[in-house]
Write a protein that holds these residues in place. Structure first.
Motif: not given
Length: 361
Positions: A7-33
């Motif tokens: 979605r971000l790329v489609s809106e023109g944002t291709t330069n991403l800060e990894m920690f902002d996205h990945v920490i939420l993903m690992t929290l999401d995964s760990l809460l489920k598991c």
């Protein structure tokens, strides 16, 4: 997470800060598991997730202010009051999860006694420690279980996120290794509908695993661990470390020691080719510590690393990004050791979605 990236790329944002996205993903995964809890934290914030993030920030802040090391000063400060408030949110959430799981286990036992054919729920981390007994048949108290669950969450989400981010960073900087990993994943997925990674696939990604291990060596999420001596320890030169002394073991120092690793600052996954590991010291590679008190979640972390790296490379091409504040390519990032290893100003990568047609070509 990948949907957000598209979605971000489609809106023109291709330069991403990894920690902002990945920490939420690992929290999401760990809460489920760990808790069987669907937080949806990647789309909307939750009180619990905000509290975890704030506690992590406050711990770093407290460590850097010497007067705050004394509790009787710290609890009177604004930061100390915020810490207690966030801590109460985390403890309340964990307490409710444990109580809910205990009730579900009790209900399941009643159903089994009634010889019903109700489907059994998959066990998560809280279930396992709730059902665990010692040699005398005693289980853990609710307070002890809450402590274990909190440890698993706090020690598990940001360490794994750091490992994922630095692995993606190293592969972005070494395109030939990235392509080799991508080809390995594509070969594994050949002829399948969808992009689901199965458990048995994890052992069939040898080169990707080598890249992950080399990244864990070069950019260990945890920089050091401590151990307390349980007895006097004799050292060369008629010196003795007394019982009770605390020893700090530098994981970073071990992994970058030229006496242990040749060209230690170079990213070279072939170090972890099984044919090259002969003669390597048993404790040369210790990203998860070692011995009886090593990381309880290392198998979970390695499984998550393989899945995330494999699916990310299957769906995206990664190249070094630009820090908007510094304007420099992330090839020049500086390590920032906090609770886990991060990067000054963030870890920025350019992401380019890959469709199936491009992959086949």
């Amino acid at each position: 997470m990948h949907d957000k990236w598209r979605r971000l790329v489609s809106e023109g944002t291709t330069n991403l800060e990894m920690f902002d996205h990945v920490i939420l993903m690992t929290l999401d995964s760990l809460l489920k598991c760990a808790f069987s809890y669907n937080s949806n934290c990647q789309r909307s914030t939750s009180e619990y997730v905000l509290a975890i993030v704030e506690l992590s920030d406050l711990i770093i802040d407290r460590r850097q202010k010497i007067l705050h090391h004394w509790d009787w000063i710290y609890w009177r400060t604004e930061q100390g009051k915020r810490f207690k408030k966030a801590l109460s949110i985390v403890h309340r959430f964990t307490r409710e999860v444990v109580q809910k799981h205990r009730a579900q286990i009790s209900q399941q036992r009643e159903k089994e006694t009634d010889f019903t054919t109700a489907p059994r729920r998959k066990k998560d981390f809280v279930d396992i420690i709730l059902l665990s007994k010692d040699e005398d048949g005693q289980g853990l108290t609710d307070e002890e279980i809450q402590a274990e669950a909190n440890t698993f969450m706090f020690a598990g989400h940001d360490t794994t996120a750091s490992a994922i981010c630095w692995t993606l960073y190293n592969l972005a900087r070494h395109d030939h290794y990235q392509e080799k990993c991508r080809q390995e994943v594509m070969d594994l997925m050949q002829g399948r509908d969808g992009h689901a990674v199965e458990w048995e696939d994890l052992s069939n990604l040898p080169f990707t695993t080598m890249c992950i291990r080399e990244s864990l060596r070069l950019h260990s999420p945890v920089q050091a661990v401590t151990r307390k001596y349980t007895q006097d320890m004799a050292l060369p030169g008629d010196r003795t470390v007394p019982q009770g002394a605390i020893c700090l073991v530098s994981i970073y120092g071990t992994h970058h020691n030229p006496a242990v690793w040749q060209d230690p600052h170079e990213f070279n996954p072939l170090r972890f080719d099984p044919t090259n590991k002969e003669g390597l010291a048993s404790h040369a590679f210790i990203p998860f510590s070692s011995g009886p008190r090593n990381c309880i979640g290392q198998k979970f972390a390695l499984a998550e690393l393989r899945v995330v790296v494999a699916l990310t490379l299957l769906r995206f091409r990664l190249t070094p990004g630009v820090n908007p504040e510094l304007g420099n390519k992330s090839g020049g990032v500086r390590r920032l050791p906090q609770l886990v290893l991060r990067a000054e100003g963030g870890l920025w990568l350019q992401v380019e979605p890959l469709d199936q047609h491009n992959l086949e070509e």
